[in-house]
Design a protein around this motif. Structure first.
Motif, mmCIF file in Angstrom:
data_model
loop_
_atom_site.group_PDB
_atom_site.id
_atom_site.type_symbol
_atom_site.label_atom_id
_atom_site.label_comp_id
_atom_site.label_asym_id
_atom_site.label_seq_id
_atom_site.Cartn_x
_atom_site.Cartn_y
_atom_site.Cartn_z
ATOM 1 N N TRP A 1 0.702 -1.110 -0.249
ATOM 2 C CA TRP A 1 0.167 0.155 0.070
ATOM 3 C C TRP A 1 1.057 1.575 0.174
ATOM 4 N N VAL A 2 0.550 2.368 -1.117
ATOM 5 C CA VAL A 2 1.366 3.618 -0.538
ATOM 6 C C VAL A 2 0.286 5.069 -0.079
ATOM 7 N N VAL A 3 1.010 5.558 0.525
ATOM 8 C CA VAL A 3 -0.133 6.781 0.798
ATOM 9 C C VAL A 3 1.005 8.086 0.334
ATOM 10 N N LEU A 4 0.088 8.747 -0.078
ATOM 11 C CA LEU A 4 1.153 9.552 -1.128
ATOM 12 C C LEU A 4 -0.039 11.063 -0.106
ATOM 13 N N GLN A 5 0.517 12.279 0.833
ATOM 14 C CA GLN A 5 -0.052 12.501 1.378
ATOM 15 C C GLN A 5 -0.045 14.601 1.453
ATOM 16 N N ASN A 6 -0.532 15.525 1.580
ATOM 17 C CA ASN A 6 -0.603 16.647 1.326
ATOM 18 C C ASN A 6 -0.689 17.065 -0.185
ATOM 19 N N CYS A 7 -1.435 16.079 -1.603
ATOM 20 C CA CYS A 7 -0.971 16.401 -2.782
ATOM 21 C C CYS A 7 -1.134 17.667 -2.703
ATOM 22 N N HIS A 8 -1.821 18.114 -2.753
ATOM 23 C CA HIS A 8 -2.196 19.858 -2.844
ATOM 24 C C HIS A 8 -1.015 20.741 -2.641
ATOM 25 N N LEU A 9 0.680 20.139 -2.205
ATOM 26 C CA LEU A 9 1.227 21.072 -1.699
ATOM 27 C C LEU A 9 2.424 20.823 -2.747
ATOM 28 N N ALA A 10 2.419 19.663 -3.963
ATOM 29 C CA ALA A 10 2.852 18.974 -5.162
ATOM 30 C C ALA A 10 1.841 20.061 -5.980
ATOM 31 N N VAL A 11 2.023 20.716 -6.542
ATOM 32 C CA VAL A 11 1.102 21.413 -7.899
ATOM 33 C C VAL A 11 1.856 20.464 -9.309
ATOM 34 N N SER A 12 3.238 20.531 -9.258
ATOM 35 C CA SER A 12 3.820 20.538 -10.609
ATOM 36 C C SER A 12 4.094 19.117 -10.976
ATOM 37 N N TRP A 13 3.395 18.767 -9.486
ATOM 38 C CA TRP A 13 3.641 16.929 -9.666
ATOM 39 C C TRP A 13 2.314 15.753 -9.973
ATOM 40 N N MET A 14 1.392 17.336 -9.959
ATOM 41 C CA MET A 14 -0.308 16.059 -10.659
ATOM 42 C C MET A 14 0.040 15.375 -11.592
ATOM 43 N N THR A 15 0.699 16.188 -12.498
ATOM 44 C CA THR A 15 -0.192 15.762 -14.073
ATOM 45 C C THR A 15 1.543 14.425 -14.239
ATOM 46 N N THR A 16 1.746 14.042 -13.537
ATOM 47 C CA THR A 16 2.720 13.026 -13.346
ATOM 48 C C THR A 16 1.959 12.035 -12.941
ATOM 49 N N LEU A 17 1.241 12.672 -11.729
ATOM 50 C CA LEU A 17 0.239 11.242 -10.695
ATOM 51 C C LEU A 17 -0.684 10.653 -11.527
ATOM 52 N N GLU A 18 -1.260 11.727 -12.232
ATOM 53 C CA GLU A 18 -2.137 11.253 -12.831
ATOM 54 C C GLU A 18 -1.915 10.580 -14.511
ATOM 55 N N ARG A 19 -0.490 10.401 -14.658
ATOM 56 C CA ARG A 19 0.050 9.824 -15.532
ATOM 57 C C ARG A 19 0.309 7.570 -15.097
ATOM 58 N N LEU A 35 -3.791 2.729 -3.671
ATOM 59 C CA LEU A 35 -2.904 4.101 -3.754
ATOM 60 C C LEU A 35 -3.774 5.168 -2.385
ATOM 61 N N TRP A 36 -3.380 5.852 -1.486
ATOM 62 C CA TRP A 36 -4.347 6.564 -1.006
ATOM 63 C C TRP A 36 -3.231 7.884 -1.195
ATOM 64 N N LEU A 37 -5.085 8.971 -1.216
ATOM 65 C CA LEU A 37 -3.892 9.886 -1.626
ATOM 66 C C LEU A 37 -4.757 10.793 -0.556
ATOM 67 N N THR A 38 -4.204 12.097 0.326
ATOM 68 C CA THR A 38 -4.337 12.928 0.966
ATOM 69 C C THR A 38 -4.447 14.632 0.127
ATOM 70 N N SER A 39 -5.722 14.870 0.440
ATOM 71 C CA SER A 39 -5.601 16.523 0.279
ATOM 72 C C SER A 39 -6.258 17.558 0.688
ATOM 73 N N TYR A 40 -5.937 18.830 0.169
ATOM 74 C CA TYR A 40 -7.257 19.830 0.925
ATOM 75 C C TYR A 40 -7.524 19.831 -0.461
ATOM 76 N N PRO A 41 -8.912 20.280 -0.869
ATOM 77 C CA PRO A 41 -9.422 20.632 -1.861
ATOM 78 C C PRO A 41 -8.248 21.893 -3.048
ATOM 79 N N SER A 42 -8.653 21.569 -4.064
ATOM 80 C CA SER A 42 -7.540 22.267 -5.205
ATOM 81 C C SER A 42 -8.051 21.863 -6.233
#
Length: 549
Positions: A1-19, A35-42
């Motif tokens: 299992w993978v947990v990625l926290q605070n995704c809203h802080l990694a704006v430039s990496w979001m396209t990579t995450l989508e891919r 795959l667990w992702l945590t984020s504020y509304p962004s």
């Protein structure tokens, strides 16, 4: 299992995450992989990931009673060892309830919009939990000392660190500390240990006498389901403001869905409505100022900074005027089929159709929350004010709302005083004199008369010449004329007053500047008051240069 926290802080990496997520399928991924992702509304979070995933959210319960009850039912308060593990049980249980009340209050104030907080902060359960553990720890470490000693440290930790660490607006920080330490209802004051201490004037909200865990749950369940605004320190009108904001959000959503509609009421098509609207604005909109003539008539003068203020304002408004005329001309041609309807012009038409300020204009404009018709009328009024200044000279009373960049005007007033009396500019500041009703056709010797301000959360009483409570169902009132009196800061006299923040729009929120203030913030007005600062601070009282209607 993978947990990625605070995704809203990694704006430039979001396209990579989508891919990466697009490449996940049963053929190349183990069936037990998660795959667990945590984020504020962004707005930058990939929509495809949201659509393909399972969304979970943990939001605070609605209402003060439900929020306090959840704090008591959740860990660590529900743990008997923690609840009964303090060496000062009477003070501990009182302060525990007070902290749960404070946690619910700061979360519930969000629903009142700018009256509650300038910026809606995401206060969460971890803030409460760490504060509770620190509270118990400090009480255990000072078992015999006066309660005021550990409270002083706890106020700093809770107000400045645990909760205050999320607060970025200087005025919100003032509100937070006032709620926490207000002697007339704050939860972190020594008087909370008294059984007759009340959190609100109504007396409904209070800490019950010391008892067991179940007695507190019973007390909480007997509290009102709906909390009146007085619990938050707000005026009863705050409920109207809250309901208006909810309706506005609903209508905004409806208008967005109608943006692509091809027909409007009365049988006219969308194109016909837009043509009529654009032509009407174009006909009544003034032309750009003659900068050369203005600079000739009002040259740079060491002892008259207002000349420079005027010419700078003309340059700023000219940029906006040119954009309005140019975009309307191109849009009308596009509607007539004489040019291609570009994406920018199409967005302009959609905004005009739902009575919103087009983005092409707002990029060159001063901040405004008004609908399109009111915005255009106010803009024309501002232009007429400057044209009158050019034609007949500076007015005796300045309409402070009419300035594009208000801070330039305020600095000009201070510069005139500093240069006239040869004072250092950084040692000069403003005092504020609220003027009675009368004739102000003659300019003051020093400083400037200003008008055009509004008050939210209170009103100005000409009878007492002080702040007073708002009238029922009256949300905004006009402020008295104010004389901006330049003085040496060291000579400023003290008198009972409220330090009232003045904002450019009712939103109050803006881009945070290096000064710690919002770009929406203008200055603090010292307004006479017979009530303590805490009273108006909890009321969310502020001055506004422009309303939203």
């Amino acid at each position: 299992w993978v947990v990625l926290q605070n995704c809203h802080l990694a704006v430039s990496w979001m396209t990579t995450l989508e891919r990466i997520c697009e490449g996940i399928n049963p053929d190349n991924t183990h069936s037990m992989t998660r795959l667990w992702l945590t984020s504020y509304p962004s707005p930058h979070f990939p929509v495809a990931v949201l659509q393909n995933g399972i969304k979970m959210t943990n939001e605070p319960p609605m209402g003060m009673r439900a929020n306090i009850l959840q704090s008591y039912l959740n860990d660590p308060v529900c743990d008997p060892e923690f609840f009964n593990g303090c060496e000062r049980p009477a003070e501990w249980k009182k302060l525990l309830f007070g902290l749960a009340f404070f946690h619910a209050l700061v979360q519930e104030r969000i629903k009142f919009g700018p009256l509650g907080w300038n910026i809606p902060y995401q206060f969460s359960d971890p803030d409460l939990k760490i504060s509770l553990r620190q509270l118990q720890m400090f009480l255990n470490e000072f078992p015999t000392s006066d309660l005021a000693i550990p409270l002083k440290a706890l106020v700093y930790l809770v107000g400045e660190c645990n909760y205050g660490g999320r607060v970025t607006d200087a005025k919100d920080r003032r509100t937070l500390m006032t709620i926490l330490c207000d002697p007339m209802g704050g939860p972190f004051v020594p008087a909370i240990v008294d059984d007759d201490y009340r959190f609100s004037p109504s007396g409904i909200w209070y800490v019950p006498p010391e008892g067991d865990y179940e007695s507190y749950l019973t007390h909480i369940r007997n509290l009102p389901i709906l909390a009146a605004p007085e619990v938050f320190g707000l005026h009863a009108n705050a409920d109207i403001r809250k309901d208006q904001q909810q309706v506005d959000r609903l209508f905004d959503s409806i208008l967005v869905t109608l943006g692509s509609s091809s027909a409007a009421g009365g049988g006219k098509s969308k194109e016909e409505v837009l043509m009529e609207l654009a032509t009407g604005i174009q006909k009544k909109f003034p032309q750009a100022f003659d900068l050369e003539a203005a600079n000739y008539k009002y040259p740079v003068d060491y002892y008259e900074s207002m000349n420079s203020v005027l010419c700078q304002e003309l340059v700023r408004f000219n940029r906006l005027i040119v954009v309005v005329h140019q975009t309307l001309y191109e849009f009308i041609e596009a509607l007539q089929g004489l040019r291609v309807m570009s994406g920018d012009l199409d967005a302009l038409g959609n905004a005009m159709f739902i009575s919103r300020i087009p983005e092409l204009w707002s990029k060159k404009s001063y901040p405004s929350l008004k609908p399109l018709s009111s915005y255009v009328n106010e803009l024309i009024e501002r232009i007429h004010m400057l044209q009158s200044w050019i034609d007949v000279g500076p007015p005796s009373v300045f309409w402070i709302t009419g300035f594009y960049f208000t801070h330039a005007f305020l600095t000009g007033v201070l510069q005139n005083f500093a240069r006239k009396y040869k004072h250092p500019i950084d040692a000069v500041g403003f005092d504020y004199s609220c003027m009675p009703q009368g004739d102000y056709s003659v300019k003051p010797e020093d400083g400037a008369y200003v008008n055009g301000m509004f008050l939210e959360g209170c009103k100005w009483d000409y009878a007492t010449m002080m702040l007073a409570e708002s009238d029922p169902k009256v949300l905004f009132t006009k402020m008295a004329y104010i004389w901006l009196v330049p003085i040496m800061k060291a000579e400023r006299k003290e008198y009972p007053h409220y330090l009232c923040p003045l904002y450019r729009t009712a939103e109050r929120r803006g881009v945070l500047a290096t000064t710690g203030h919002s770009s929406n913030f203008v200055l603090d007005l010292r307004i006479p008051s017979d009530k303590p600062q805490e009273h108006w601070t909890k009321r969310g009282v502020a001055g506004l240069l422009s309303l939203s209607d």
